[in-house]
Design a protein around this motif. Structure first.
Motif, PDB file in Angstrom:
ATOM      1  N   SER A  85      -7.489 -11.461  12.962  1.00 36.52           N
ATOM      2  CA  SER A  85      -6.361 -10.775  12.324  1.00 36.52           C
ATOM      3  C   SER A  85      -5.330 -10.412  13.389  1.00 36.52           C
ATOM      4  O   SER A  85      -5.670  -9.841  14.422  1.00 36.52           O
ATOM      5  CB  SER A  85      -6.861  -9.504  11.620  1.00 36.52           C
ATOM      6  OG  SER A  85      -5.776  -8.683  11.239  1.00 36.52           O
TER       7      SER A  85
ATOM      8  N   MET B 264      -9.536  -4.174   4.715  1.00 36.97           N
ATOM      9  CA  MET B 264      -8.606  -4.730   3.738  1.00 36.97           C
ATOM     10  C   MET B 264      -9.355  -5.010   2.446  1.00 36.97           C
ATOM     11  O   MET B 264     -10.522  -5.435   2.470  1.00 36.97           O
ATOM     12  CB  MET B 264      -7.971  -6.031   4.260  1.00 36.97           C
ATOM     13  CG  MET B 264      -7.251  -5.895   5.596  1.00 36.97           C
ATOM     14  SD  MET B 264      -6.700  -7.494   6.274  1.00 36.97           S
ATOM     15  CE  MET B 264      -5.222  -7.781   5.292  1.00 36.97           C
TER      16      MET B 264
ATOM     17  N   TRP C 154      -4.379  -2.554   2.916  1.00 35.55           N
ATOM     18  CA  TRP C 154      -5.003  -2.446   4.232  1.00 35.55           C
ATOM     19  C   TRP C 154      -5.057  -0.983   4.658  1.00 35.55           C
ATOM     20  O   TRP C 154      -4.292  -0.147   4.174  1.00 35.55           O
ATOM     21  CB  TRP C 154      -4.227  -3.262   5.283  1.00 35.55           C
ATOM     22  CG  TRP C 154      -2.790  -2.821   5.459  1.00 35.55           C
ATOM     23  CD1 TRP C 154      -1.700  -3.283   4.793  1.00 35.55           C
ATOM     24  CD2 TRP C 154      -2.317  -1.797   6.346  1.00 35.55           C
ATOM     25  NE1 TRP C 154      -0.570  -2.624   5.208  1.00 35.55           N
ATOM     26  CE2 TRP C 154      -0.911  -1.701   6.160  1.00 35.55           C
ATOM     27  CE3 TRP C 154      -2.923  -0.961   7.271  1.00 35.55           C
ATOM     28  CZ2 TRP C 154      -0.121  -0.804   6.878  1.00 35.55           C
ATOM     29  CZ3 TRP C 154      -2.138  -0.055   7.990  1.00 35.55           C
ATOM     30  CH2 TRP C 154      -0.752   0.000   7.785  1.00 35.55           C
TER      31      TRP C 154
ATOM     32  N   HIS D  52      -2.033   3.165   6.186  1.00 38.41           N
ATOM     33  CA  HIS D  52      -2.434   2.240   5.126  1.00 38.41           C
ATOM     34  C   HIS D  52      -1.195   1.720   4.422  1.00 38.41           C
ATOM     35  O   HIS D  52      -0.101   2.280   4.542  1.00 38.41           O
ATOM     36  CB  HIS D  52      -3.373   2.912   4.125  1.00 38.41           C
ATOM     37  CG  HIS D  52      -2.876   4.213   3.594  1.00 38.41           C
ATOM     38  ND1 HIS D  52      -2.004   4.316   2.540  1.00 38.41           N
ATOM     39  CD2 HIS D  52      -3.129   5.476   4.003  1.00 38.41           C
ATOM     40  CE1 HIS D  52      -1.756   5.589   2.306  1.00 38.41           C
ATOM     41  NE2 HIS D  52      -2.410   6.319   3.172  1.00 38.41           N
TER      42      HIS D  52
ATOM     43  N   TRP E   7       3.142  -7.341   5.906  1.00 32.67           N
ATOM     44  CA  TRP E   7       2.563  -6.061   5.531  1.00 32.67           C
ATOM     45  C   TRP E   7       3.691  -5.062   5.287  1.00 32.67           C
ATOM     46  O   TRP E   7       4.816  -5.244   5.783  1.00 32.67           O
ATOM     47  CB  TRP E   7       1.633  -5.527   6.624  1.00 32.67           C
ATOM     48  CG  TRP E   7       2.316  -5.235   7.941  1.00 32.67           C
ATOM     49  CD1 TRP E   7       2.438  -6.080   9.012  1.00 32.67           C
ATOM     50  CD2 TRP E   7       2.971  -4.018   8.324  1.00 32.67           C
ATOM     51  NE1 TRP E   7       3.134  -5.478  10.033  1.00 32.67           N
ATOM     52  CE2 TRP E   7       3.472  -4.202   9.637  1.00 32.67           C
ATOM     53  CE3 TRP E   7       3.189  -2.799   7.685  1.00 32.67           C
ATOM     54  CZ2 TRP E   7       4.172  -3.205  10.319  1.00 32.67           C
ATOM     55  CZ3 TRP E   7       3.887  -1.808   8.369  1.00 32.67           C
ATOM     56  CH2 TRP E   7       4.366  -2.020   9.666  1.00 32.67           C
TER      57      TRP E   7
END
Length: 246
Positions: free
Chosen positions: A120, A163, A176, A192, A210
């Motif tokens: 990741s 996640m 996440w 988060h 994200w």
């Protein structure tokens, strides 16, 4: 004499769950997957005491969903072999039928099955330091139907990452959460947000964005990708990637 399963107990306590809570989560995971189970506090106690060392497949799948870890990493004495059972879950068999207790056949990676170890990588801008930084984790990704759970390996970063994702074709969407290290610039703060990724045709890379809130409650965003490293989640593979990415 039985040997207590201290690994499972540590995982449960790390999730801040009582034995009752753990049993409830296991029942809920089974219900979501269409595989109802009768998990109870007594059953969790039997696992943790070592009285029961090899959970039935329906419980093993629910344990994986709750903890985000492969069943091999949860401290059960009997080594197991994980295989795709055709329903988006796993089935188990004793290692006595396998050529090696530390080897599990690699599930097919591609559309419909993304279980394995991934790297990741995301980027974020720190307004306080006026610079862009990269967050790296080796993570275990487990798939149950169209649901994906992602958990970082503890040795890969001082900031645990989780996640919860869902798959719709080649689109993966979910949430996440990251607990920053107490020794870091962010001093243990929890962040988060949401994430959406597109899976490349090879099934070996997911890229997207994200979104999350910053320290000043501003909305931040940045790139995020998951890169496939290996399909095996047996003990040897977990040990190999339980380190900080280069």
């Amino acid at each position: 004499m039985t040997t207590p399963n201290t690994t499972l107990r540590a995982v449960r306590m790390g999730l801040l769950l009582s034995q009752d809570d753990m049993a409830r989560r296991i029942r809920e995971a089974g219900a979501r997957a269409g595989e109802p189970n009768g998990a109870s506090k007594r059953l969790v106690q039997r696992w943790e005491s070592g009285a029961s060392t090899n959970p039935r497949p329906v419980y093993a799948r629910a344990l994986e969903a709750v903890t985000g870890l492969p069943i091999e990493a949860l401290g059960f004495e009997v080594a197991v072999r994980v295989s795709d059972d055709g329903r988006g879950g796993h089935d188990l068999s004793s290692s006595a039928t396998s050529s090696s207790a530390n080897t599990s056949p690699a599930p097919v990676t591609g559309p419909g099955n993304y279980s394995g170890i991934w790297l990741s990588r995301y980027e974020y801008f720190s307004s306080g330091r006026e610079n862009t930084f990269t967050g790296l984790h080796h993570v275990v990704l487990l798939q149950h139907g169209n649901r994906l759970t992602v958990r970082s390996l503890p040795g890969s970063s001082d900031s645990p990452l989780t996640m919860e994702l869902s798959v719709d074709g080649n689109v993966i969407t979910g949430t996440w959460k990251e607990q920053t290290s107490g020794d870091s610039y962010y001093q243990g703060a929890v962040y988060h947000g949401a994430v959406q990724l597109l899976v490349e045709p090879t099934g070996r890379r997911m890229t997207g964005k994200w979104v999350g809130f910053g320290k000043e409650f501003d909305v931040n965003t940045g790139p995020w990708e998951l890169v496939f490293k290996g399909a095996s989640t047996n003990k040897a593979a977990l040990e190999e990637y339980n380190r900080k990415p280069e």
